[in-house]
Each structure stands twice: as C-alpha cells, then as structure tokens.
Design an enzyme around this catalytic site. Sequence first.
Site, PDB file in Angstrom:
ATOM      1  N   CYS A 142      -6.221  -8.729 -15.099  1.00 20.89           N
ATOM      2  CA  CYS A 142      -5.775  -8.506 -13.704  1.00 20.89           C
ATOM      3  C   CYS A 142      -4.618  -7.093 -13.826  1.00 20.89           C
ATOM      4  O   CYS A 142      -5.093  -6.658 -12.731  1.00 20.89           O
ATOM      5  CB  CYS A 142      -5.063  -9.418 -13.067  1.00 20.89           C
ATOM      6  SG  CYS A 142      -4.446 -10.664 -13.712  1.00 20.89           S
ATOM      7  N   HIS A 221       1.122 -10.754  -8.929  1.00 23.01           N
ATOM      8  CA  HIS A 221       1.557  -9.533  -9.271  1.00 23.01           C
ATOM      9  C   HIS A 221       1.954  -9.245  -8.872  1.00 23.01           C
ATOM     10  O   HIS A 221       1.372  -8.362  -7.494  1.00 23.01           O
ATOM     11  CB  HIS A 221       1.252  -9.091 -10.482  1.00 23.01           C
ATOM     12  CG  HIS A 221       0.811  -9.973 -11.085  1.00 23.01           C
ATOM     13  ND1 HIS A 221       1.033 -10.712 -11.869  1.00 23.01           N
ATOM     14  CD2 HIS A 221      -0.845 -10.046 -11.885  1.00 23.01           C
ATOM     15  CE1 HIS A 221       0.706 -11.367 -12.800  1.00 23.01           C
ATOM     16  NE2 HIS A 221      -0.966 -10.928 -12.991  1.00 23.01           N
TER      17      HIS A 221
END
Length: 340
Positions: A142, A221
């Site tokens: 990711c 994130h």
Amino acid sequence: MRIKVAVHGYGTIGKRVADAVKHQEDMKVIGVTKTKPDYEARLAIERGYELYAATPEKIEVFKNAGISVKGTIEDLIQEADIVVDCSPKKVGAENKAKYYEKAGIKAIFQGGEKKDVAEVSFNALANYEQAIERDYVRVVSCNTTGLVRLLYIINQNFGVNKVRATLIRRVVDPKDDKKGLVNNIMPDPITIPSHHGPDVQTVLDVDITTVAFKVPTTRMHVHSLNIELKQQAKPEDIIEALREEPRIMLVSYEDGFTSIAKIMEYAREIRTRSDLFENVIWKESIAIIDNELYLTQAIPQEAIVIPENIDAIRAMFNIASKEESMRLTNETLGIGKLYS
Ligand code: NAD
C-alpha cells in the site's frame, strides 16, 4: 471468455480483490479459500463465492463446523486460469513452491512478499507493460503503491532529482485485535532508509530515501514528501498534473478535510466498506520552496492496491492495453468520480 480467478486467502485484501473481480466483465471469481470456518467464511458463501479450504488438512475443521467446502486450494487451482495470492506476508512464497509452480498456474502476489517471488513488481501506472504475459507478478504494498503513483506522475511531468519521504504508518488494520500500539509513536524501522524507498525502486527508477514511524491509528497512512524537481513548477502546475489521474483524489482542508478522520467519514458515505482506491492529497499541502515540492498525502491501506490487482490480471493475459485496463477498472470501481 472470462478469465477464471482463484483468490487464495479471503482476508483484508482477498475479499476486496474478489469483489473487484466480480465487477469486471472479462474475469470472474471461481472460488476463494479460508483457513478457518469463521464469520468471514460464512460471509464468503453468503456473497455467492465457492469456498475452498486454504490447506488440505483444514477440510475436516470446516466439516465439523457445518460449513461445506468444495475442496482445497489444490482442487481450486485445477479449475482456475490465475490465482491471486492474498495470504499473510511470506506465505505467498511458500504457496508458490507448494502449489502454483507444480500446477503451472499464473499467480499474483501481494506486497508482503519479497520482490524475488515474482518476475515483476507492479504498479499499473508505472509499469503495466512489464507485466504483459508474465506468469508471476507482485503488486507492491500500500505505501509503495501510494508513493509510486505520485512519483510517476511528478517525474513524467516535471522530472525528479531526488525524493525524501516520511511515512506515518497506521499500526494495524481496523479488524486486527491481536496487536496494536497504545499511546505511542514507534520508529519502525529505526534504521534509515526504511524498506519503502528500496521497494519503490523495484518499480520506478528514482532517487528516494524513506523514514517510517508507526502511530496508534488504524485508519490510514500519511506521507510527508519533499521532492526536488528537475523543471521549475508552481503549485498550480502540480495540481493540474495530479488532476489528470483518476487514481489521485485531491481534497481541500478548506472543504472540511481537516484530518484522516474526515476523509474516512466521507469514504463511509460513498463507498462499500469505506474503500478508497485513491491516493488522497491535500491541495493546500502542495508548496514549492527553492524548486522543491512539498506535499502531504493519505494512503488508504486496505483498498489502494485493489485496482492494481485487477490491472495485473489483464496485463498477464495481455487482454487490454494499460489505458484500456485502467479505464475499465476505474469505471467499474467508481474511481475518478470523486473530488478533483
Ligand atoms: P489478512 O490477515 O487480513 O488476510 C490473510 C488471509 O489469508 C486470511 O484470511 C487468512 O486466514 C488466510 N491465510 C492464512 N494462512 C494461509 C495460508 N497458509 N494459505 C492461504 N491463506 C492463508 O492479511 P492481509 O492484510 O489481507 O494481507 C495479505 C497480503 O497483502 C500480505 O502480503 C500483506 O502484506 C499485503 N497487503 C496488505 C495490506 C493491508 O493493509 N492489509 C495492504 C497492502 C498489501
């Protein structure tokens, strides 16, 4: 004819890959595997997927729980054209040796595997062509997907001399209850560079150094980037270039996107499972100081790699060009209809 896809490991990534494949007209899910007869196994059946035991010895466990499985992973791959391995980190490489090589079946691996598990580390925007007709492809993680997408666009438009990135990482996914981080900030890894920079370089030839921290959130994130540009640019030029790419979502602080909480709240309104497939970039964070681009982006870890898995399937069977595949994937997953 539709490509027959097996999903090995119906977890966070696996269930999203299965649902994304379901939306495509040129491929179909012929079965998914689970290790345990838990609520997710029941959900898979409710969603209409044929369920298989992830390992042969688990058949009995499913039988005892009253869940009927069609067979094991070995049976499933006999019927499939490709397997998308969504098993936990490092298990994919074991599965390759145990099952895929023997069966002579194409396989896609995820970012938890080392790069040498596959012939190509993949990002649709950056290197679709390299995956054409390959047998083994790894969709990068990711964080790496988020970095590569952004850096590819900036490099194509303005040239990149070097990149310095700080990654503030969600500690675990929302469903995880076995580990976490309480009231803490953890340099992870403490050494520099973190593995993310070298991982970006498996896809894109760019000078990048990354530093990473884990923080006690499960939502997203966040990356803070400094990018030294080759050509002069103004923030408006950067916004214009990013706006061209559907897999980038530009949001504004002014509009109420004051934190990742607001981004996820918006996602909950508009997408199943609040899945965001896009890099989310704050417009106001884009600044140019001494020809260095500063920018902050949020990365939705559970869903960002899903479109890349779909494009990797098309590339490996050479059934669509990069542009055509990305267009189809975007259209079917609703990518590009949001903020820009
Ligand atoms: P997960 O734990 O949510 O799901 C893994 C699934 O695999 C579970 O259903 C588990 O039961 C099953 N499994 C366990 N052992 C298995 C085996 N031997 N064979 C087959 N299946 C088995 O994990 P995840 O988060 O979906 O991660 C899968 C892969 O995707 C990893 O490589 C990870 O690094 C990568 N990835 C995860 C994320 C994320 O944020 N979750 C993002 C990008 C990439």
